[in-house]
Design an enzyme around this catalytic site. Structure first.
Site, PDB file in Angstrom:
ATOM      1  CG  HIS A 113       2.831  -0.891   5.388  1.00  0.00           C
ATOM      2  ND1 HIS A 113       1.624  -1.033   6.016  1.00  0.00           N
ATOM      3  CD2 HIS A 113       2.567  -0.289   4.210  1.00  0.00           C
ATOM      4  CE1 HIS A 113       0.660  -0.540   5.260  1.00  0.00           C
ATOM      5  NE2 HIS A 113       1.214  -0.074   4.148  1.00  0.00           N
ATOM      6  CG  HIS A 122      -2.867  -0.163  13.602  1.00  0.00           C
ATOM      7  ND1 HIS A 122      -2.173   0.213  12.486  1.00  0.00           N
ATOM      8  CD2 HIS A 122      -3.077   0.980  14.296  1.00  0.00           C
ATOM      9  CE1 HIS A 122      -1.992   1.521  12.480  1.00  0.00           C
ATOM     10  NE2 HIS A 122      -2.529   2.007  13.585  1.00  0.00           N
ATOM     11  CD  GLU A 133       1.498  -4.966   7.759  1.00  0.00           C
ATOM     12  OE1 GLU A 133       1.039  -5.668   8.653  1.00  0.00           O
ATOM     13  OE2 GLU A 133       1.662  -3.743   7.873  1.00  0.00           O
TER      14      GLU A 133
END
Ligand SMILES: CC(=O)[C@@H](O)[C@H](O)COP(=O)(O)O
Ligand SMILES: NCC(=O)COP(=O)(O)O
EC number: 2.6.99.2
Length: 237
Positions: free
Chosen positions: A43, A190, A70
């Site tokens: 990310h 997450h 991401e």
């Protein structure tokens, strides 16, 4: 089969604490693959506080498994993803100053923007995923905007798990049914961990992929990376 994509952001956080290349982010990613990971997630955030743009370019030709990038689709992110051409891009609505991701997209309000961005990635042959909450309307608008998959934001599940895991997972099972009925693929992530992952999987066995970083890398401090990855994989059957 539900695939485990290991998020290596935290390896880059550790490396960046000193000026050098210890730990070696690319080397750790390759070891994750060797130890059984089905994919690698990064990310890259605009301030490069963990994964740097250079890491993304370095990783791409060396990985043997699925590469998932991401991030918030700012112009620099879109440009990076189109150049690197990972297997999957996951759009996340984070602002630059956020500590970590803390919500899914409002796919209805951002419909035109998402539609335009998803078109670019779809036309480039990159599988697309949109980070969403369990709200059915958000999933429906992600599908209308052109997403191949959604990623359910699982922090609310992880937080509520200890108190009542059945109540915690129920909205996710309902959302996962909506995802399936729309013909979308299903990812989740997450705060998934060795504590809560198997129950999530048992309730939603049609999950395509989970991406896990924070808890997995923390567990590796005690268990070692190889055993940790095996234990996470064991939660997925
Ligand atoms: C999209 C998501 O759920 C996040 O977990 C994210 O990829 C983690 O980012 P950080 O490692 O920067 O907290
Ligand atoms: N998409 C979620 C992810 O990549 C990792 O999240 P976390 O396990 O670091 O919370």
């Amino acid at each position: 089969m539900t695939r485990l994509s290991v998020n290596i952001n935290k390896i880059a956080t550790l490396r960046n604490a000193r000026g050098g290349n210890v730990p070696d982010v690319v080397g750790v990613a390759l070891d994750c693959e060797k130890f059984g990971a089905d994919g690698i997630t990064v990310h890259p955030r605009p301030d490069e506080r963990h994964i740097r743009r250079k890491d993304v370019y370095d990783l791409r030709p060396l990985l043997h498994t699925e590469f998932n990038i991401e991030g918030y689709p700012a112009p620099e992110f879109i440009d990076l993803v189109l150049k690197v051409k990972p297997h999957q891009v996951t759009l996340v609505p984070d602002s630059p100053e956020q500590i970590t991701s803390n919500a899914g997209w409002d796919t209805k309000s951002n419909f035109e923007f998402l539609n335009e961005v998803l078109d670019k990635f779809n036309n480039a042959g990159i599988r697309t995923s949109v980070f969403v909450s369990t709200e059915a309307e958000m999933i429906e608008y992600a599908a209308k905007a052109g997403a191949d998959r959604v990623e359910l934001y699982t922090e609310p599940y992880a937080k509520a798990y200890a108190q009542n895991r059945e109540a915690a997972v129920t909205p996710f099972v309902e959302a996962a049914k909506v995802v399936r009925s729309l013909g979308l693929g299903l990812n989740a992530g997450h705060d998934l961990s060795l504590i809560n992952l198997n129950y999530f999987y048992q309730n939603i066995p049609w999950l395509d992929e989970v991406s896990i970083g924070h808890a997995l890398i923390s567990d590796a401090l005690y268990l070692g990376l190889e055993r940790t990855i095996q234990e996470y994989k064991n939660c997925l059957h």
